[in-house]
Each structure stands twice: as C-alpha cells, then as structure tokens.
Write a protein that holds these residues in place. Structure first.
Motif, mmCIF file in Angstrom:
data_model
loop_
_atom_site.group_PDB
_atom_site.id
_atom_site.type_symbol
_atom_site.label_atom_id
_atom_site.label_comp_id
_atom_site.label_asym_id
_atom_site.label_seq_id
_atom_site.Cartn_x
_atom_site.Cartn_y
_atom_site.Cartn_z
ATOM 1 N N UNK A 238 -0.135 -49.194 -16.909
ATOM 2 C CA UNK A 238 1.282 -49.236 -16.524
ATOM 3 C C UNK A 238 1.474 -49.818 -15.131
ATOM 4 N N UNK A 239 0.433 -49.786 -14.297
ATOM 5 C CA UNK A 239 0.543 -50.388 -12.966
ATOM 6 C C UNK A 239 0.669 -51.909 -13.071
ATOM 7 N N UNK A 240 -0.102 -52.502 -13.989
ATOM 8 C CA UNK A 240 0.006 -53.945 -14.228
ATOM 9 C C UNK A 240 1.277 -54.252 -15.014
ATOM 10 N N UNK A 241 1.571 -53.408 -15.993
ATOM 11 C CA UNK A 241 2.712 -53.661 -16.863
ATOM 12 C C UNK A 241 4.041 -53.557 -16.117
ATOM 13 N N UNK A 242 4.081 -52.716 -15.089
ATOM 14 C CA UNK A 242 5.291 -52.640 -14.263
ATOM 15 C C UNK A 242 5.584 -54.009 -13.641
ATOM 16 N N UNK A 243 4.546 -54.611 -13.050
ATOM 17 C CA UNK A 243 4.728 -55.931 -12.451
ATOM 18 C C UNK A 243 5.060 -56.983 -13.484
ATOM 19 N N UNK A 244 4.401 -56.908 -14.648
ATOM 20 C CA UNK A 244 4.676 -57.867 -15.718
ATOM 21 C C UNK A 244 6.132 -57.761 -16.177
ATOM 22 N N UNK A 245 6.584 -56.530 -16.447
ATOM 23 C CA UNK A 245 7.936 -56.363 -16.968
ATOM 24 C C UNK A 245 8.982 -56.738 -15.923
ATOM 25 N N UNK A 246 8.738 -56.369 -14.676
ATOM 26 C CA UNK A 246 9.683 -56.739 -13.617
ATOM 27 C C UNK A 246 9.847 -58.247 -13.547
ATOM 28 N N UNK A 247 8.711 -58.973 -13.566
ATOM 29 C CA UNK A 247 8.817 -60.427 -13.499
ATOM 30 C C UNK A 247 9.290 -61.019 -14.816
ATOM 31 N N UNK A 248 9.143 -60.275 -15.917
ATOM 32 C CA UNK A 248 9.662 -60.765 -17.192
ATOM 33 C C UNK A 248 11.183 -60.688 -17.240
ATOM 34 N N UNK A 249 11.773 -59.744 -16.512
ATOM 35 C CA UNK A 249 13.229 -59.572 -16.560
ATOM 36 C C UNK A 249 13.934 -60.237 -15.392
ATOM 37 N N UNK A 250 13.239 -60.440 -14.274
ATOM 38 C CA UNK A 250 13.891 -60.977 -13.074
ATOM 39 C C UNK A 250 13.802 -62.491 -13.062
ATOM 40 N N UNK A 251 14.931 -63.148 -13.318
ATOM 41 C CA UNK A 251 14.976 -64.618 -13.291
ATOM 42 C C UNK A 251 16.078 -65.045 -12.327
ATOM 43 N N UNK B 140 11.672 -56.883 -23.573
ATOM 44 C CA UNK B 140 11.076 -55.555 -23.566
ATOM 45 C C UNK B 140 10.606 -55.126 -24.940
ATOM 46 N N UNK B 141 11.420 -55.401 -25.964
ATOM 47 C CA UNK B 141 11.074 -54.969 -27.321
ATOM 48 C C UNK B 141 9.990 -55.840 -27.941
ATOM 49 N N UNK B 142 10.004 -57.151 -27.651
ATOM 50 C CA UNK B 142 9.021 -58.054 -28.251
ATOM 51 C C UNK B 142 7.739 -58.143 -27.431
ATOM 52 N N UNK B 143 7.866 -58.104 -26.102
ATOM 53 C CA UNK B 143 6.703 -58.284 -25.244
ATOM 54 C C UNK B 143 6.155 -56.992 -24.667
ATOM 55 N N UNK B 144 6.942 -56.316 -23.843
ATOM 56 C CA UNK B 144 6.468 -55.130 -23.128
ATOM 57 C C UNK B 144 6.093 -54.005 -24.075
ATOM 58 N N UNK B 145 6.899 -53.764 -25.107
ATOM 59 C CA UNK B 145 6.636 -52.656 -26.025
ATOM 60 C C UNK B 145 5.279 -52.785 -26.703
#
Length: 644
Positions: free
Chosen positions: A54-67, A389-394
């Motif tokens: 979740x430490x890596x996934x937090x950064x991944x999801x943040x950058x996945x949503x922040x454009x 989030x549903x297709x990638x992060x989940x």
C-alpha cells in the motif's frame, strides 16, 4: 487572505474528513477485513493483477488520479468567480463526495472479483446498462485523451527544455521496475536513485539558458539539440504548416504572451495578426512520441512501466508540494517578497469576482451553479478516479483494508493539497490560466520555502516540469483504461479487439483524429462536464451495490443525486456555449466549426446515455430494496473474461 490560512484549512479538512468520516464508513458500512482474499492475490497474473504494498500503491494511485484537473480547474475557477467559491467547493467536495467516489469505486471492484464498473452494472442494474456505460466511458475517455495529448504535444513543441526530462522519466521508470521486481532491491535505494536521475534530467533541459544582449532567449546545449531535431522535422514540409486553427481560449502553450503593447508577437507556430496557430510537422512528431510513451504504459505489465513511472512522478510532485507548502507557511510569517517587491503570501485575486448569473445571449454562460462544479473536477471529485481506481488500483490491492489509505488517503492527502496549491498559486501570481500561472506561483512559493536558496526562476521551472509530469503520467493510464473498455465493449462481437495491442492502436487512432481536427482546445469544459457525470454514474453503481448488499447507501446516494443533476445541467450549458461561441460564430474557420459540432454531438450522446443509465439505476435501486440480498458469490478459480 494569505497563504498560511490555506495550509490551516487544508490540514484540518484532510485530518477531520479521513479520521472522523472515512474511517467510520470503512468500519461500519463497508466493513473491510484484512483476512478477506482480494482479486490481486486470487488472480495474480503479473500484468493487471499484482498484489502491491500500500505504500507503493498510494503513490501509484495518487499519480493515477492527479492530472491537469487539480491544476487547471482551480486556476480557471478562481479567474472566473474568485478564490472563495473555488475554496469552498474544494473543501466541501473532497470531504463529502471526492474520497467517497474514489474509495467506494475501488471497494466495489475488489468485492466483485476485480471487475470493471461496466461489468458490475451489467449484473446489478441491467444488461443494456453495461453497453450504454461502455459507450459513455469510451467517448468520455476519448475527450480526456484528446485534451491531454493535445496539451502535451503543444508543450513539447513549444518548450525544447522539457522533452529530455520526459525521456529520462521513461528510462527511469523501466529501470525502477527492473530494480524493484526483478533484482529485488530495497525500495529506499531505488527511490533515491531514480528520482534523483529524473530530477537531473529535468534540470538538464533548461540548463544553460540565458538572455542575449537584445533580451532574446538563448537555449542551453540540451534544449538546443531538441530545437535542431524540431527544425529537421519541419524541413520535411519546408517549414510550412500542415494546417492552421484558431484558439479563442488563448490556452495553447504555443501562443506567446502579449508584449508591452498588449499584442501577441508572431512566432514560427503563431501568426500575430490573424491569431492562427500553425501546426508544424514537429507537433505530429511529439504526438507520436506521446503515443509511444502511453503505449508502454497501456500494454506492458503494470510493474514494468506504468506503476514505477507513476511512483517516480509521485515523488517529484510531492517534493514540489512540500517545498511550496513550506513557502505558504513561511511567506506571510516572514513577509517574504518576490523579485518585483510584492509580498508573496498575500492574495492578489479578489475573494469573489463574478457569480456569473447575468445572462448574455451572445456570449458563453458561466453561472456559478452548475459550472463551478464541473470546472473544478479533480481535487473535489472526479469520474476518472472511479474508472482508474476500479480497473487499475483495485486489481493491485493486497489487503481489503488497504483500500481506505490508498483510495481515500490519496484523495485527501494528495490531490486535494495539489488543488489547494494550484488555487494558491494563481491567487498570489495574479490572473492567468493553465500551467504558466501554476508554475509562476510555485516559483514564488519555492523561493520563500527555501529561504531564497532556490531562485524564483528555478522554482518556476520546477513547477512547469511538475505540471508536465503530472499530466503525462495519467495520460498513459487513460489509454490503459481505454483498451480495457474497448475490449470489454466489442470484444465478443469483434474478437481481435480483445487483443490489447489492437485495442490500444484503435484507441490511439480515434484520439489522433480528434487532436488533428484542432478542436482539443475546446475540450476542457466538455471534459469537465462528462468527467463529473462519470463520477455521478460511478456513485450510482456504488449505491445500487450497497442496496443489494443491504447496507446503508446514504453516504454515496446523496452525493450521487447532487452530481447527477448538476452535471446534466452543465453538459447542456456547455453544448450551448460551444454553439454560440464557435459553431455559430462567423469569425471561425471551417475546421473549428466542424469540431464544435462534433463536440455538441458527443455532448448530446453523453447526455442521453446518462439519462438512460440513471433510469435503469433508479429501477434497479428499488428492485434490490424489495428483494433479499443475494448470497456472496464464491471466488472463481480463474479471472472473469472481462479482465482481458
């Protein structure tokens, strides 16, 4: 108002919303359980399904949503209505709607074998809902991809000091994936190395820039090499434009700033007297470069490129955020002044500028409701978050309990602060739009936050590079979601579409056609309306799922109703504005007019699709309320076909 109060408001909002509201929902409504098997662990394939810390996934999801959304949206809203309405929507939106959408979309997918929202809608609502939602999502993503690719290609064409940093980002992403997952190196060592080298590449681009005795900008060695490449490509067509378009928004990065006389000068890509943008061959070259970058992010295993690239982008964005936040605290306390002698901590924009309810039939309408709520999308709430989030992060959630810190945490402690920084940047830098105002404000804040150690010009360069990386790292994921959507939509009828490479090429082909019409400059409002409508539809799926599980859906249902009504109204107003300002404007050339009519047609398609989905959802909601909850399905032995 000064910058210190923005920090106080931001900290209190994030802390209270997460600890008092989000945790309560997670504990009492969703009831997350660390012992519950997740799709990432059941279906681990190393491509889409990959249990991730979740430490890596937090950064991944943040950058996945922040454009571009949390940057361009607040800046545009502050210029239109003032900083106080923008601030109010950011605080209320993220507290009661934004994190709800992100976290709930992830949990719905996790609890449904990692299926997409469309596949879940097929089961919970109606078979036709899945098809209609596919149509909505694909055209929505096409608008999003067209806007982002158009912006980025224009930046790379206009700013020769930027491309080298992007090339380094791609190389470091590949290296980071190899180091972490193949060589099993420690995350701290990998992070320090790849982030430092990426920052070095970003610095190398503008290194050596200076002004000559006439005040003209002279590029350094790296940027000069990029200029030579651009020139060589343009020579293919004898440096003649392939076509010309008009940009009434003035947002294109190729458009120069007005001179002291208030007029914009003529450049190789811009004709001052006519206001036309000339699309040169190097623009197409950079568009192809962006497609190649995005192709790797869309098709390589998630650990190989997309995840590490987003992870690097997370650290670069975080460094910018932290330095800027420090500047927001220090500037008003020490009364720091910028190069022009102005106090950095003081707001230059008015609190309330115009509520926009005065109607002029010959101009675009910009009423506070509903347009504020679609102008500021990401940072308050965004449909893109629910999709990725549903297709990638989940599909990367290792433990059920990781969804809260990853989904809600990324929104409350990542994108919301980024949106506040953007609002602060334009408020202290003064009126203006896009990445330029963001970079100018960041330059002032970084100068204050480092007590003058980093000059304002270098801080501005960092802000501009951060803007590019923020947009680019999300663009690759847009195409990843597009190819999954296309495969699920028509894969059964046209089997080749289930091939990820074919689906990616088709998606990029549609996007390229949209960009080459020159209409991407008109896409922002359309994207904002469709984006928030996507958020409402995702909350509709969440509400129906909660109802089917006999759980209280109120926390998702009330925000869904508000966003659904608001965004339908905004979609209609946006279509009307496109007609008045472009389609029916005799000053516009044929290409923008054709593009405007195409966008109006897309808006009508999205409007009708949303109404049909809403009607199906309404019936399904009460249908599930009248029947007992279905028993939980046993995990399948293999991933569902929709995961292809």
């Amino acid at each position: 108002m000064n910058t210190l109060w923005i920090v106080v408001i931001g900290v209190l909002t994030s802390y209270l919303a997460y600890n008092l509201y989000a945790k309560w929902i997670d504990r009492n409504i969703i009831q997350s359980d660390a012992k519950r098997a997740t799709p990432a662990r059941m279906y681990m394939d190393g491509v889409d399904f990959m249990p991730t810390s979740r430490n890596i996934l937090f950064g991944y999801h943040f950058k996945a949503i922040a454009a571009a959304g949390p940057i361009v949206g607040p800046i545009t809203a502050a210029n239109l209505w003032g900083w106080s309405p923008a601030l109010a929507w950011l605080v209320l939106g993220v507290s009661f709607i934004g994190w709800v959408s992100d976290y709930s979309a992830i949990m719905v997918a996790v609890r449904n074998d990692g299926n997409s929202l469309s596949a879940i809608a097929h089961r919970l609502i109606a078979p036709r809902t899945r098809t209609i939602l596919f149509v909505f999502i694909f055209f929505y993503l096409m608008l999003l991809a067209g806007a982002f690719i158009g912006i980025l290609a224009a930046i790379l064409s206009a700013r020769p000091d930027v491309p080298f940093g992007i090339i380094m980002l791609a190389l470091m992403g590949l290296l980071a994936g190899q180091m972490m997952y193949r060589w099993k190196m420690g995350i701290m060592r990998v992070t320090v190395l790849v982030v430092a080298l990426t920052l070095g590449g970003m610095v190398a681009g503008p290194w050596g820039q200076h002004r000559d005795e006439k005040g003209a900008l002279v590029q350094g060695p790296v940027a000069a090499a990029v200029v030579q490449v651009n020139t060589a490509i343009d020579q293919i067509n004898d440096r003649q434009p392939l076509f010309a378009v008009e940009d009434p928004t003035g947002a294109d990065p190729r458009i120069p700033a007005p001179g002291k006389d208030g007029k914009r000068p003529t450049t190789s890509a811009y004709d001052g007297p006519t206001g036309q943008l000339k699309t040169l061959p190097n623009y197409l070259m950079w568009m192809v470069f962006l497609f190649a970058f995005s192709y790797m992010g869309a098709n390589l295993p998630i650990w190989r490129f997309a995840q590490p690239v987003n992870y690097i982008g997370f650290w670069i964005t975080s460094i910018t955020l932290l330095l800027s936040a420090l500047g927001m605290v220090v500037a008003p306390l020490l009364e720091t002044k910028d190069a022009a002698g102005n106090l950095i901590g003081a707001f230059a924009l008015p609190a309330v500028k115009d509520l926009g309810f005065a109607i002029d039939s010959a101009k675009a309408w910009q009423p506070l409701w509903p347009m504020l709520f679609v102008t500021i999308a990401c940072g308050a709430i965004s449909g893109w978050h629910a999709l990725v989030g549903s297709i990638g992060t989940a599909r990367q959630i290792e433990y059920d309990t990781d969804a809260l810190p990853v989904g809600a945490g990324s929104m409350l402690f990542g994108e919301f602060p980024l949106a506040l920084l953007s609002l602060t940047a334009v408020s202290i830098a003064g009126a203006g739009g896009g990445g330029g105002r963001f970079a100018a404000g960041v330059g002032k804040l970084v100068y204050a936050g480092t007590f003058g150690l980093i000059p304002e010009t270098f801080g501005t360069a960092l802000g501009f590079a951060t803007f590019v990386i923020i947009v680019l790292t999300v663009t690759q994921l847009v195409f990843r979601v597009m190819r999954v959507t296309l495969a699920e939509w028509v894969g059964d009828a046209i089997p080749p579409m289930r091939n990820m490479h074919v689906a990616s090429f088709i998606s990029m082909g549609f996007t390229a056609a949209l960009v080459l019409t020159g209409t991407w400059v008109y896409l922002w409002q359309m994207f904002g309306a469709s984006n928030q409508l996507m958020a409402a539809l995702s909350l509709l799926v969440v509400s129906v799922w909660l109802k089917s599980e006999k759980r209280n859906p109120t926390y998702a249902l009330v925000p869904m109703i508000f966003m659904y009504v608001t965004t339908l109204a905004a979609t209609a107003i946006t279509a009307r504005n496109l007609y008045v300002t472009i389609a029916a404007n005799p000053k516009m050339t044929a290409l923008p007019v054709a593009g405007a009519w195409a966008m109006i047609a897309v808006s009508a398609l999205l409007f009708v699709a949303a109404v049909l989905i809403g009607w199906d959802g309404y019936k399904a909601y009460f249908r599930h309320g009248a029947t007992p909850a279905a028993p939980a399905a046993r995990p399948a032995a293999v991933p569902p076909a929709a995961h292809a």
